[in-house]
Design a protein around this motif. Structure first.
Motif, PDB file in Angstrom:
ATOM      1  N   MET A  14       0.756  -1.307  -0.014  1.00  0.00           N
ATOM      2  CA  MET A  14      -0.008  -0.015  -0.119  1.00  0.00           C
ATOM      3  C   MET A  14       0.899   1.368   0.027  1.00  0.00           C
ATOM      4  N   ARG A  15       2.170   1.155   0.625  1.00  0.00           N
ATOM      5  CA  ARG A  15       2.857   2.491   0.473  1.00  0.00           C
ATOM      6  C   ARG A  15       3.183   2.590  -0.855  1.00  0.00           C
ATOM      7  N   ILE A  16       3.584   1.497  -1.666  1.00  0.00           N
ATOM      8  CA  ILE A  16       4.047   1.880  -2.939  1.00  0.00           C
ATOM      9  C   ILE A  16       2.836   2.259  -4.063  1.00  0.00           C
ATOM     10  N   SER A  17       1.540   1.834  -3.426  1.00  0.00           N
ATOM     11  CA  SER A  17       0.373   2.474  -4.584  1.00  0.00           C
ATOM     12  C   SER A  17       0.327   3.838  -4.015  1.00  0.00           C
ATOM     13  N   GLY A  18       0.399   4.081  -2.534  1.00  0.00           N
ATOM     14  CA  GLY A  18       0.170   5.466  -2.062  1.00  0.00           C
ATOM     15  C   GLY A  18       1.356   6.471  -2.788  1.00  0.00           C
ATOM     16  N   HIS A  19       2.394   5.945  -2.793  1.00  0.00           N
ATOM     17  CA  HIS A  19       3.711   6.796  -3.356  1.00  0.00           C
ATOM     18  C   HIS A  19       3.213   7.135  -4.984  1.00  0.00           C
ATOM     19  N   ILE A  98      -7.504  10.720  -7.588  1.00  0.00           N
ATOM     20  CA  ILE A  98      -6.719   9.593  -8.299  1.00  0.00           C
ATOM     21  C   ILE A  98      -6.739   8.334  -7.470  1.00  0.00           C
ATOM     22  N   THR A  99      -6.860   7.221  -7.916  1.00  0.00           N
ATOM     23  CA  THR A  99      -7.201   6.080  -7.456  1.00  0.00           C
ATOM     24  C   THR A  99      -6.038   5.117  -8.188  1.00  0.00           C
ATOM     25  N   ILE A 100      -5.065   4.432  -7.460  1.00  0.00           N
ATOM     26  CA  ILE A 100      -4.204   3.711  -8.181  1.00  0.00           C
ATOM     27  C   ILE A 100      -4.122   2.039  -7.571  1.00  0.00           C
ATOM     28  N   ILE A 101      -4.142   1.282  -8.599  1.00  0.00           N
ATOM     29  CA  ILE A 101      -3.850  -0.072  -8.160  1.00  0.00           C
ATOM     30  C   ILE A 101      -2.593  -0.627  -8.619  1.00  0.00           C
ATOM     31  N   LYS A 102      -1.890  -1.022  -7.734  1.00  0.00           N
ATOM     32  CA  LYS A 102      -0.571  -1.750  -7.761  1.00  0.00           C
ATOM     33  C   LYS A 102      -0.292  -3.008  -7.209  1.00  0.00           C
ATOM     34  N   ALA A 107      -4.553   2.609  -3.542  1.00  0.00           N
ATOM     35  CA  ALA A 107      -4.529   3.972  -2.670  1.00  0.00           C
ATOM     36  C   ALA A 107      -5.334   4.846  -3.415  1.00  0.00           C
ATOM     37  N   ASP A 108      -5.801   5.909  -2.837  1.00  0.00           N
ATOM     38  CA  ASP A 108      -6.749   6.938  -3.218  1.00  0.00           C
ATOM     39  C   ASP A 108      -6.366   8.144  -2.475  1.00  0.00           C
ATOM     40  N   THR A 109      -6.194   9.161  -3.476  1.00  0.00           N
ATOM     41  CA  THR A 109      -5.973  10.517  -2.883  1.00  0.00           C
ATOM     42  C   THR A 109      -6.580  11.560  -3.964  1.00  0.00           C
ATOM     43  N   SER A 110      -6.642  12.757  -3.543  1.00  0.00           N
ATOM     44  CA  SER A 110      -7.185  13.926  -4.276  1.00  0.00           C
ATOM     45  C   SER A 110      -6.343  15.315  -3.740  1.00  0.00           C
TER      46      SER A 110
END
Length: 264
Positions: A14-19, A98-102, A107-110
């Motif tokens: 999740m740290r990777i996705s968040g980054h 932005i929502t990323i799947i890795k 991870a989700d942020t705006s």
């Protein structure tokens, strides 16, 4: 309530996705200029996510959402659909979500962007208040607190302003799924049944209106606007509850706040 507690391996993913999610918001900033369309912004983000980051957009196709990011301008509260006819104008405020799947983790942020250099003071203040309402929660999150303290903290701050909190939308647990339990209410509420525990991951994403709190959803089934046509602003981060505080998994390089908060 079945709330996922993340393992060390899951947290690393999740740290990777968040980054990656944070990097998209940093990347797109130079493109927030007059006359660019929201579809062009969407396509820039999509190409960066898929080609550069080798990741996947969590928005694209989610319950039928047709684009890779949500772009919400001015009185649009959330879930704005990028299109080829809507162009940014000087003075617009723009939320890009932005929502990323890795590696199968989300991870989700705006954040808000303001178009142009000549910024209206009231517009700038609304964005500042929305951001500060999110930031106010980081200093109270830790294992053992009741979940409703998050909303109470946001409400307490917003009550010192003339603005209002949208009540129809909330933060949410996140991990292997886009939306998990628990739900994070952004205003004062009385759900004291959930106690925060180390390893919980969730988003906090308050939406603050310049006018009244009331909103409505347009016929497209996605785009949400303020009923009184007032401006709306939102900031969002994905948060990890640590052993003595919290960690912001989607912190951007440009943010002048801590990544880790110790709230013992």
């Amino acid at each position: 309530m079945n709330i996922s507690i993340k393992t060390k391996k899951e947290i690393e993913k999740m740290r990777i996705s968040g980054h990656l999610a944070a990097k998209v918001l940093d990347m797109i900033k130079p493109y927030i200029i007059p006359n660019i369309t929201t579809l062009e912004l969407n396509n820039i983000c999509h190409n960066y996510i898929t080609n550069t980051q080798k990741a996947t957009s969590g928005c694209l196709g989610y319950h039928g959402f047709p684009k890779s990011v949500c772009i919400s301008i001015n009185e649009i509260v959330c879930h704005g659909i990028p299109n080829s006819y809507e162009k940014l104008k000087i003075g617009d405020i723009v939320n890009i979500d932005i929502t990323i799947i890795k590696n199968k983790y989300y991870a989700d942020t705006s954040k808000m962007f303001i178009v142009g250099h000549h910024i209206n003071k009231q517009t700038k203040k609304l964005c500042h208040v929305a951001k500060k309402s999110l930031y106010s929660t980081f200093k109270i999150i830790k294992p053992g607190i009741k979940i409703n303290l998050i909303g109470e903290t946001i409400q307490k701050y917003i009550n010192t302003t003339t603005y209002s909190i949208v009540e129809e939308y909330c933060g949410h647990g996140i991990g292997k799924n886009f939306h998990e339990k628990p739900y994070i209410i952004h205003y004062k509420n009385y759900d004291k049944t959930i106690i925060l525990k180390e390893g919980m991951t969730f988003t906090i994403e308050p939406i603050i209106n310049a006018g009244k709190k009331h909103v409505f959803c347009m016929k497209d089934g996605w785009t949400v606007k303020t009923k009184d046509n007032s401006l709306s602003a939102q900031y969002e981060h994905t948060i990890l509850v640590t052993n003595n505080g919290c960690e912001i998994l989607t912190l951007r390089k440009t943010e002048k706040i801590n990544k880790i908060y110790q709230n013992t």
